[in-house]
Design a protein around this motif. Sequence first.
Motif, PDB file in Angstrom:
ATOM      1  N   VAL A   1       0.872  -1.182   0.000  1.00 15.89           N
ATOM      2  CA  VAL A   1       0.000   0.000   0.000  1.00 15.89           C
ATOM      3  C   VAL A   1       0.902   1.223   0.000  1.00 15.89           C
ATOM      4  O   VAL A   1       1.857   1.289   0.778  1.00 15.89           O
ATOM      5  N   ARG A   2       0.593   2.165  -0.874  1.00 16.76           N
ATOM      6  CA  ARG A   2       1.326   3.433  -0.919  1.00 16.76           C
ATOM      7  C   ARG A   2       0.320   4.570  -0.936  1.00 16.76           C
ATOM      8  O   ARG A   2      -0.544   4.626  -1.812  1.00 16.76           O
ATOM      9  N   PHE A   3       0.423   5.449   0.052  1.00 10.86           N
ATOM     10  CA  PHE A   3      -0.407   6.653   0.112  1.00 10.86           C
ATOM     11  C   PHE A   3       0.351   7.750  -0.618  1.00 10.86           C
ATOM     12  O   PHE A   3       1.394   8.210  -0.163  1.00 10.86           O
ATOM     13  N   LEU A   4      -0.140   8.153  -1.781  1.00  6.33           N
ATOM     14  CA  LEU A   4       0.623   9.014  -2.680  1.00  6.33           C
ATOM     15  C   LEU A   4       0.213  10.477  -2.655  1.00  6.33           C
ATOM     16  O   LEU A   4       1.033  11.352  -2.924  1.00  6.33           O
ATOM     17  N   ALA A   5      -1.067  10.758  -2.363  1.00  7.67           N
ATOM     18  CA  ALA A   5      -1.542  12.145  -2.349  1.00  7.67           C
ATOM     19  C   ALA A   5      -2.717  12.247  -1.384  1.00  7.67           C
ATOM     20  O   ALA A   5      -3.522  11.322  -1.274  1.00  7.67           O
ATOM     21  N   PRO A   6      -2.817  13.368  -0.682  1.00  5.70           N
ATOM     22  CA  PRO A   6      -3.939  13.533   0.253  1.00  5.70           C
ATOM     23  C   PRO A   6      -5.260  13.715  -0.498  1.00  5.70           C
ATOM     24  O   PRO A   6      -5.302  14.299  -1.577  1.00  5.70           O
ATOM     25  N   VAL A   7      -6.324  13.219   0.124  1.00  7.20           N
ATOM     26  CA  VAL A   7      -7.672  13.422  -0.412  1.00  7.20           C
ATOM     27  C   VAL A   7      -8.297  14.566   0.387  1.00  7.20           C
ATOM     28  O   VAL A   7      -8.636  14.417   1.553  1.00  7.20           O
ATOM     29  N   ARG A   8      -8.395  15.713  -0.259  1.00  4.27           N
ATOM     30  CA  ARG A   8      -8.963  16.894   0.396  1.00  4.27           C
ATOM     31  C   ARG A   8     -10.465  16.723   0.566  1.00  4.27           C
ATOM     32  O   ARG A   8     -11.134  16.124  -0.276  1.00  4.27           O
ATOM     33  N   VAL A   9     -10.997  17.266   1.656  1.00  2.28           N
ATOM     34  CA  VAL A   9     -12.429  17.205   1.908  1.00  2.28           C
ATOM     35  C   VAL A   9     -13.186  17.737   0.684  1.00  2.28           C
ATOM     36  O   VAL A   9     -12.770  18.704   0.054  1.00  2.28           O
ATOM     37  N   GLY A  10     -14.261  17.042   0.326  1.00  7.24           N
ATOM     38  CA  GLY A  10     -15.069  17.446  -0.816  1.00  7.24           C
ATOM     39  C   GLY A  10     -14.594  16.872  -2.137  1.00  7.24           C
ATOM     40  O   GLY A  10     -15.264  17.025  -3.158  1.00  7.24           O
ATOM     41  N   SER A  11     -13.450  16.181  -2.147  1.00  4.27           N
ATOM     42  CA  SER A  11     -12.939  15.579  -3.379  1.00  4.27           C
ATOM     43  C   SER A  11     -13.782  14.388  -3.787  1.00  4.27           C
ATOM     44  O   SER A  11     -14.399  13.726  -2.960  1.00  4.27           O
ATOM     45  N   ARG A  12     -13.738  14.118  -5.084  1.00  4.38           N
ATOM     46  CA  ARG A  12     -14.356  12.897  -5.607  1.00  4.38           C
ATOM     47  C   ARG A  12     -13.249  11.926  -5.971  1.00  4.38           C
ATOM     48  O   ARG A  12     -12.242  12.314  -6.565  1.00  4.38           O
ATOM     49  N   VAL A  13     -13.463  10.659  -5.597  1.00  3.19           N
ATOM     50  CA  VAL A  13     -12.480   9.619  -5.879  1.00  3.19           C
ATOM     51  C   VAL A  13     -13.168   8.463  -6.602  1.00  3.19           C
ATOM     52  O   VAL A  13     -14.396   8.305  -6.528  1.00  3.19           O
ATOM     53  N   ARG A  14     -12.350   7.669  -7.303  1.00  4.76           N
ATOM     54  CA  ARG A  14     -12.857   6.465  -7.954  1.00  4.76           C
ATOM     55  C   ARG A  14     -11.763   5.404  -7.936  1.00  4.76           C
ATOM     56  O   ARG A  14     -10.581   5.703  -7.689  1.00  4.76           O
ATOM     57  N   LEU A  15     -12.164   4.180  -8.234  1.00  2.36           N
ATOM     58  CA  LEU A  15     -11.251   3.038  -8.205  1.00  2.36           C
ATOM     59  C   LEU A  15     -10.991   2.503  -9.605  1.00  2.36           C
ATOM     60  O   LEU A  15     -11.913   2.375 -10.405  1.00  2.36           O
ATOM     61  N   ARG A  16      -9.722   2.185  -9.869  1.00  4.01           N
ATOM     62  CA  ARG A  16      -9.313   1.406 -11.038  1.00  4.01           C
ATOM     63  C   ARG A  16      -8.751   0.103 -10.485  1.00  4.01           C
ATOM     64  O   ARG A  16      -7.903   0.145  -9.589  1.00  4.01           O
ATOM     65  N   ALA A  17      -9.202  -1.018 -11.019  1.00  4.62           N
ATOM     66  CA  ALA A  17      -8.728  -2.310 -10.508  1.00  4.62           C
ATOM     67  C   ALA A  17      -8.192  -3.165 -11.639  1.00  4.62           C
ATOM     68  O   ALA A  17      -8.821  -3.287 -12.694  1.00  4.62           O
ATOM     69  N   THR A  18      -7.027  -3.744 -11.407  1.00  5.50           N
ATOM     70  CA  THR A  18      -6.385  -4.656 -12.348  1.00  5.50           C
ATOM     71  C   THR A  18      -6.180  -5.993 -11.645  1.00  5.50           C
ATOM     72  O   THR A  18      -5.702  -6.021 -10.507  1.00  5.50           O
ATOM     73  N   LEU A  19      -6.541  -7.084 -12.305  1.00  3.66           N
ATOM     74  CA  LEU A  19      -6.318  -8.422 -11.756  1.00  3.66           C
ATOM     75  C   LEU A  19      -4.856  -8.801 -11.991  1.00  3.66           C
ATOM     76  O   LEU A  19      -4.402  -8.875 -13.135  1.00  3.66           O
ATOM     77  N   LEU A  20      -4.117  -9.014 -10.915  1.00  8.58           N
ATOM     78  CA  LEU A  20      -2.698  -9.360 -11.027  1.00  8.58           C
ATOM     79  C   LEU A  20      -2.471 -10.866 -11.051  1.00  8.58           C
ATOM     80  O   LEU A  20      -1.569 -11.352 -11.735  1.00  8.58           O
ATOM     81  N   SER A  21      -3.257 -11.614 -10.272  1.00  5.95           N
ATOM     82  CA  SER A  21      -3.096 -13.062 -10.250  1.00  5.95           C
ATOM     83  C   SER A  21      -4.362 -13.716  -9.719  1.00  5.95           C
ATOM     84  O   SER A  21      -5.182 -13.074  -9.065  1.00  5.95           O
TER      85      SER A  21
END
Length: 165
Positions: A97-117
């Motif tokens: 797990v790597r936390f790369l950037a803060p999620v500011r209040v009010g931001s919208r986020v989404r998920l991209r998922a790749t099957l590795l194995s």
Amino acid sequence: MDRRPPTFDELKTMIGQELGVSGWTVVDQSRIDQFADCTGDRQWLHTDPERARRESPLRVTIAHGYLTLSIIGALCHDLGAIPENTQAAFNYGLDEVRFLAPVRVGSRVRLRATLLSMEDKAPGQYLMKFLNTIDIEGEETPALTAETLVMFYERRRKPRRRPSS
């Protein structure tokens, strides 16, 4: 999601492929506060908008990293990647797990998922590893990347009973 979820057999052919992208979800102050209440992590960077406005370099509150990590499960349902005929799915662990950037209040986020194995563990039981990326709308750097391990159990078909004679 309008498309049919993949079968377990179809997933075996999709290793290395992106399975999809979820819809956007808002990370508002209410969600952040509820997470703080559940976990006891009430650090002011997350829960005190006035102090954040005065003292934080971002000038706003931010989501807990673990809040952002924890919404992967819900967003995974949204992108339609849960295999057809799943009886149960359990978190098995995290590899990275790597936390790369803060999620500011009010931001919208989404998920991209790749099957590795995908590993057969027993009949109808599969251990899958996914690379998950949480994007922040309007930002180049994602909030986080996480390799998650999930144990899936396929619903067994009951054998047909023959009528008694």
